[in-house]
Scaffold this active site. Sequence first.
Site, mmCIF file in Angstrom:
data_model
loop_
_atom_site.group_PDB
_atom_site.id
_atom_site.type_symbol
_atom_site.label_atom_id
_atom_site.label_comp_id
_atom_site.label_asym_id
_atom_site.label_seq_id
_atom_site.Cartn_x
_atom_site.Cartn_y
_atom_site.Cartn_z
ATOM 1 C CG LEU A 160 13.333 -41.414 22.765
ATOM 2 C CD1 LEU A 160 13.444 -42.972 23.043
ATOM 3 C CD2 LEU A 160 12.021 -40.678 23.060
ATOM 4 N N GLY A 163 16.369 -39.826 30.080
ATOM 5 C CA GLY A 163 17.106 -40.497 30.882
ATOM 6 C C GLY A 163 17.881 -39.696 32.275
ATOM 7 N NE ARG A 197 25.600 -46.080 32.233
ATOM 8 C CZ ARG A 197 25.459 -46.800 30.989
ATOM 9 N NH1 ARG A 197 26.430 -47.626 30.866
ATOM 10 N NH2 ARG A 197 24.467 -46.623 30.506
ATOM 11 N N GLY A 204 11.099 -47.336 29.804
ATOM 12 C CA GLY A 204 11.782 -47.832 28.389
ATOM 13 C C GLY A 204 11.571 -46.783 27.554
ATOM 14 C CG ASP A 221 22.347 -40.993 24.816
ATOM 15 O OD1 ASP A 221 21.925 -41.171 23.960
ATOM 16 O OD2 ASP A 221 22.520 -41.916 25.904
ATOM 17 N N GLY A 225 21.725 -53.293 21.632
ATOM 18 C CA GLY A 225 20.768 -54.364 20.866
ATOM 19 C C GLY A 225 21.633 -55.031 19.981
ATOM 20 C CG ASN A 275 18.951 -50.355 17.734
ATOM 21 O OD1 ASN A 275 18.770 -49.765 16.847
ATOM 22 N ND2 ASN A 275 18.273 -50.395 18.732
ATOM 23 C CE LYS A 333 32.116 -7.564 30.574
ATOM 24 N NZ LYS A 333 31.319 -7.177 31.962
HETATM 25 C C1 UD1 Z 1 19.150 -48.519 23.515
HETATM 26 C C2 UD1 Z 1 18.472 -49.539 22.583
HETATM 27 C C3 UD1 Z 1 19.714 -50.536 22.224
HETATM 28 C C4 UD1 Z 1 20.727 -49.627 21.355
HETATM 29 C C5 UD1 Z 1 21.370 -48.673 22.119
HETATM 30 C C6 UD1 Z 1 22.080 -47.803 21.403
HETATM 31 C C7 UD1 Z 1 16.475 -49.940 23.385
HETATM 32 C C8 UD1 Z 1 15.652 -50.775 24.346
HETATM 33 N N1 UD1 Z 1 17.749 -50.278 23.387
HETATM 34 O O1 UD1 Z 1 19.774 -49.118 24.786
HETATM 35 O O2 UD1 Z 1 19.174 -51.544 21.349
HETATM 36 O O3 UD1 Z 1 21.899 -50.469 20.836
HETATM 37 O O4 UD1 Z 1 20.182 -47.877 22.807
HETATM 38 O O5 UD1 Z 1 22.742 -46.880 22.012
HETATM 39 O O6 UD1 Z 1 15.989 -49.255 22.730
HETATM 40 N N2 UD1 Z 1 15.070 -43.017 27.444
HETATM 41 C C9 UD1 Z 1 13.984 -42.453 27.998
HETATM 42 N N3 UD1 Z 1 13.078 -42.860 28.790
HETATM 43 C C10 UD1 Z 1 13.123 -44.256 28.915
HETATM 44 C C11 UD1 Z 1 14.330 -45.142 28.316
HETATM 45 C C12 UD1 Z 1 15.398 -44.460 27.640
HETATM 46 O O7 UD1 Z 1 13.752 -41.158 27.555
HETATM 47 O O8 UD1 Z 1 12.500 -44.666 29.725
HETATM 48 C C13 UD1 Z 1 15.819 -42.304 26.567
HETATM 49 C C14 UD1 Z 1 17.339 -42.269 27.307
HETATM 50 O O9 UD1 Z 1 17.420 -41.023 27.916
HETATM 51 C C15 UD1 Z 1 18.472 -42.438 25.891
HETATM 52 C C16 UD1 Z 1 17.493 -43.089 25.147
HETATM 53 O O10 UD1 Z 1 16.091 -43.303 25.608
HETATM 54 O O11 UD1 Z 1 18.492 -41.098 25.355
HETATM 55 C C17 UD1 Z 1 18.286 -44.630 25.002
HETATM 56 O O12 UD1 Z 1 18.010 -45.187 26.419
HETATM 57 P P1 UD1 Z 1 19.236 -46.003 27.280
HETATM 58 O O13 UD1 Z 1 18.587 -46.403 28.336
HETATM 59 O O14 UD1 Z 1 20.618 -45.404 27.145
HETATM 60 O O15 UD1 Z 1 19.099 -47.341 26.072
HETATM 61 P P2 UD1 Z 1 20.220 -48.242 25.772
HETATM 62 O O16 UD1 Z 1 20.289 -49.182 26.978
HETATM 63 O O17 UD1 Z 1 21.609 -47.652 25.605
HETATM 64 CA CA CA Z 2 22.581 -45.522 25.849
#
Ligand code: UD1
Ligand code: CA
Length: 451
Positions: A11, A14, A18, A83, A108, A144, A173, A337
Amino acid sequence: MNARSSLTVVLAAGEGTRMRSSLPKVLHPVAGQPLLAHVLHAAPHDNGSRLAVVIGPDHQEVASEVRRIRPDAETFIQRERLGTAHAVLAARAAIQRGADDLLVAFGDTPLISAETFDRMRAPLQNGAALTVLGFRAADPTGYGRLLMQGDRLVAIREQADASAEERKVTLCNAGVMAFDGRNALKILDRIGNANSKGEYYLVDAVTIVRDLGLEAVVIETSEDEVRGINTKTQLAEAEGVMQARLRKQAMAAGVTLIAPDTVYLAADTKFGKDVTIEPFVVIGPGVSIADGAVIHSFSHIVQATIGRNTSVGPYARLRPGTSLGDGAKIGNFVETKAATLEAGVKVNHLSYIGDTEIGANSNIGAGTITCNYDGFTKNKTIIGKGAFVGTNSSLVAPVKIGDGAYIGSGSVITKDVPDDAMAVERSQQSIREGGASRYREAKTRGKKPKA
Ligand code: UD1
Ligand code: CA
């Protein structure tokens, strides 16, 4: 090699707001590679494994980076950011094709290792429907929480939805999950968005697995491995962890690092035997250093191949496309270079060598400059073997200096010099007896002397 096939969905959709940067978050580098590259390298690689990356709608740069790193990976666009579970389902087409194991990782989280993916797949083989990666957080805020009954995982509660009691839980998590492929889509499709943020949370897979009468398992790892990068501070922390790992690996492979904490390596740096790196050296991506080479302090090296028993620096800058043959020597304040220096070439002091080939055992004197740029194009300088270029010479490219040729100090060479020829080009020197003292007297009177 795992007998089961796998699909890893990474995934990366995002926004990364930040980071306060125009670069998509997963392209920020750690140890010379984008965050995403680290995850893609750690994901299963063997024959039975496929890879899908979910990216944001304006992230063409991320898609091309994925193609560069893992050409076998498919990319999917998540148009709305609803999400983590919604993001996984952006790769529905890949999931539907089926795999024994469905792994989900975050783009990430660059410190994740291949071993951890393997460890997470093991319980699936023994009948579990879901493996969740957990860690003990020094400060669990924002993560989480893994809610356990004895050693059974019953739910994951996001920070915003957690009670005061649940927030005290430090087992968190990491975000990485592994599903048994047979039930994965059924579970993912049941995830709703009834929570305080109205998002489809991947973590809800745990309660669904339980409701289906299936088993969810936790595998623990260290917090260092699952650091998620949201800010520049966290980026720097991850760099620190990664550098510590790379230095340790290099030393374990026999590299001498005199002051390891001052040496920066890239994730793809390759070392031969008996390499020594002095304090304060920065090595960027694409560097290989062969047996017996010594890299002296304050050198900066990117995309360069360094031969055996070479000596580089102190204060050398080797830029992309540099190749040093065995026994070559690059001294202080030398920049190279797109330069191929064959065995035994010496460029000992204060030089710029760009778009250049130098044959074996040639000696390039202090202050030699290859004038490769005429304001429009880059031009090549070709120097034969056994040539001698006197100090402070300008070689105006395109130009060829033959084998064994001798260039007198201070020359500006604009025409090709044949093999074994001597070329000297200087402005006429005029000598006036006593001229220096007349100059000094004029100066005390504050009057400029006549030329
Ligand atoms: C998430 C977890 C949390 C965990 C934490 C660990 C969920 C709901 N929560 O929270 O339990 O402790 O990671 O770091 O899974 N992303 C997408 N599309 C979306 C949303 C997110 O691609 O619609 C990707 C983001 O780019 C990122 C990852 O999913 O790489 C996690 O998303 P993020 O919003 O950072 O989740 P956290 O709130 O950190
Ligand atoms: Ca995160």
